[in-house]
Design an enzyme around this catalytic site. Sequence first.
Site, PDB file in Angstrom:
ATOM      1  N   ASP A 191      44.284  34.100  46.395  1.00  0.00           N
ATOM      2  CA  ASP A 191      45.083  34.006  45.180  1.00  0.00           C
ATOM      3  C   ASP A 191      46.432  33.342  45.364  1.00  0.00           C
ATOM      4  O   ASP A 191      47.055  32.940  44.374  1.00  0.00           O
ATOM      5  CB  ASP A 191      45.265  35.397  44.562  1.00  0.00           C
ATOM      6  CG  ASP A 191      44.004  35.876  43.852  1.00  0.00           C
ATOM      7  OD1 ASP A 191      43.185  35.018  43.477  1.00  0.00           O
ATOM      8  OD2 ASP A 191      43.843  37.091  43.674  1.00  0.00           O
ATOM      9  N   TYR A 205      42.800  39.092  36.835  1.00  0.00           N
ATOM     10  CA  TYR A 205      43.364  40.320  37.391  1.00  0.00           C
ATOM     11  C   TYR A 205      44.879  40.295  37.376  1.00  0.00           C
ATOM     12  O   TYR A 205      45.510  39.256  37.609  1.00  0.00           O
ATOM     13  CB  TYR A 205      42.883  40.500  38.840  1.00  0.00           C
ATOM     14  CG  TYR A 205      41.826  41.579  38.998  1.00  0.00           C
ATOM     15  CD1 TYR A 205      40.806  41.713  38.059  1.00  0.00           C
ATOM     16  CD2 TYR A 205      41.832  42.448  40.077  1.00  0.00           C
ATOM     17  CE1 TYR A 205      39.835  42.684  38.197  1.00  0.00           C
ATOM     18  CE2 TYR A 205      40.860  43.427  40.231  1.00  0.00           C
ATOM     19  CZ  TYR A 205      39.861  43.539  39.291  1.00  0.00           C
ATOM     20  OH  TYR A 205      38.906  44.509  39.430  1.00  0.00           O
TER      21      TYR A 205
END
Length: 816
Positions: A383, A464
């Site tokens: 990420d 998320y």
Amino acid sequence: MDTRSRSFIYLSSFLFFVAITTWFVLPTKYHYDEHYATESKPAFSAPKQNVWAELTEVEAEQIYDFVYAQRPELNLVRRPKSALENSIYILETLRPNKSDAVPYLFDDGDVPQRWAKAVLALNVDDTPSLVYHAVGPLPISKESQILPLTFPFNSGRNDVKSEIKDYQAIIEFGDSLGQSISDITQELLGATVNPNSEDGLLCLPRPSRVATGGLVLWFQFFRPGLGSGGRTLLPQGIYVKVNATSLDQNDWTAGPFFYNGVIYDDVEDFRVAIKNSALKKTPPNLDGSWTDTENFDAKPDGRELPPPISVQPYGARYKVDKKEKYVSWFGFEFYITTAQATGLTLYDIRFKGERVIYELGLQEAMAHYAGDDPMAGGQEFLDTFFGMGKNMYELLPGYDCPAYADYMDTHYHMAHETHELPNSICVFEYTADHLLSRHTAQYSVTASRNTYLIVRSTSTVGNYDYAIDYIFYMDGAIEVKVRASGYIFAAFYRSNKTEGEDEYGHRIGEAVSSSVHDHVINFKADLDVAGPTNDMVRLALEPLTKSYDWDQPEVKERNTMHLVEYGVNEETGLDWPKNSGEFFIVYNSEERNAWGQRRGYRITSGTGMGSTPHLTIENSTTLGDSARWAEHDIWVLRQKDTEPRSADPLNYLAPIDPIINFNAMADHESLEHGAPDTTYDGDLVVYFNLGSHHIPHSGDVPNTLMHTSGSSVMFIPHNFHDRDPSRESVQGVRLQIDGKKYGGGFRGQEEDARADLRSRGEKKPKANYFGATYEESMKLPLEAFEPDLEKGYKTKKHEVTDLNFNGSAAGVWMVD
């Protein structure tokens, strides 16, 4: 904004926070308008300059102009319109080496030279490449240079080439592919791909399949999830393999197709099977209220009343220098900085003037999936590639953080623009729902409140949201905690029964299944426990059978337990021990407390859902060498200026040959020091992992809940002090339930001698308070209970991270 362009991340302008003045009454000491809102706080300044601070906008502009002037042969443009044009992609601070910062911090040395890190997006031999450079010293002067930045990378290079020659072409190919089989999608999914329609299907590639020599991609169809942003809950059951190895898009070919567990060689084979009813149809995965994250209409008993909240009526007890991003609270002091890839990092953490941690911050956040379909089967995310820092969005006052929290803005420089992130960090003190300590004696009961300081940010990467806390306790303990929420990346549920239908997850909807995956989130802790010369040991509690003279003759041998210490003498990875049977302790090699014990900090898996994990998959086919730090729970290495990080965001583009290979860092060098034949000085670094083995279930729909996803690691003083230091700072009460002098009374003090102790005015107090108490009622505004977010939230619009290939980071042109 077209959904297919969501990978290009921009932030909108923001409004200023406005307070309102509706009054409520609470028990405290001052009127809100006399103290809480208008009383000026004493000036507070950091003792030193924040040498890790992000570049200012003025510095960034100077660097842009300097690089354009110094490298005219690159033909750098501010607004590239194609992958063939070169540009400056990212500018940010090149943080100083520890060997340069420490003399300034502790020995009154010179301020370290300030340098910038520039990532240039260059077209090299018709291949997009991202190339690291160092620019400095700053401010720009005749002495400034632009140099290849190589020392932080153990690959021997400062660039990463991308097989993604043209991200927009991939998206357009998916659109064209979807439209070319609109008869199939209409028949099986009840919809078609239409780039000009907000509710048309999406045909998007799996993000992780990058092959040397060209691209081979699997595309899957999705419904957009417009009502709630729940696209990752809405995968459809058609998958298409695309051979994109050719530089010429006209040569790309589609097929085979995968549907309901069956592979069809090409589109005609697929059409024939549909026409002849040779395949079993599966129901489409339809959007609906089941993906909505809120229910405005439900009225269970109790919802008509607001929940309890925390207030801070006397103002903050911590101090913040927002210019230098420096915080002080009950003995703790530290600096804050941010980076585009990794978000928050804390530097120079001290407790009561003593060194504890030089650097504490995120390195990488990985999610690795498993499944028996072409999307989930090879899917992983690193990420920081998408930007944990540049996706640190504005926090909601009264929700993300208490209404009374202090907020800090951050900013980053990308593609010749400075992007502001308002209120993206919050700092606040909070009192837990459990005590720090308590004891009931025969004649008294004592209770100490558990109050701690939190520095919080939340990064939203695609589906998320990661809330990251750095928590400081009054005894000197430090906790790093991550909680996650948002939409899971689900898989399509095939309706044909198979032996392994629950092998990779659970059915959680009509046509949707969960996807088992591991979250492994890596942090760095450069420990300097009472100074930089440290050792790590494993202090084990082990069973023992032993004879003692005093036991004879009744007990010949006693089954018991004892402590055994094992030195960690070389760089290595460790896993949390079975039955918590070992303590991992970093000791100062030279400093001892008043009792002759080595001063140390224990490292332990903290609060949350069980022990923090490491990656289940061994030798991941998808990750290659890009995330070897995920293979153990905790690592201990030598501190080196040439190894500032365990990972790099561009590892995502080159997983087989990453620009930083953690294996080359954790190479079993000796951690023994002090001998004449070693230059190692005992300065060690710990890398540790948070996260979870996530097996999503029906309770993850629509969103994963933060209390079921939290994990943490704690650093706890271990003989670091002579006594518990929290006694000096904690607030509490000793309630005398009988007037006896001893046995729970006040030892050695006569009854009348206690009259000067804090009380509510009794001559002979029964309740004796340590620390301040609330004495009078006061007024608080409604804003202190429920901030007006229509007026107080600055952000107009968030750009959503696309979890497909990030076009800008792949070296292609930016799209407005």
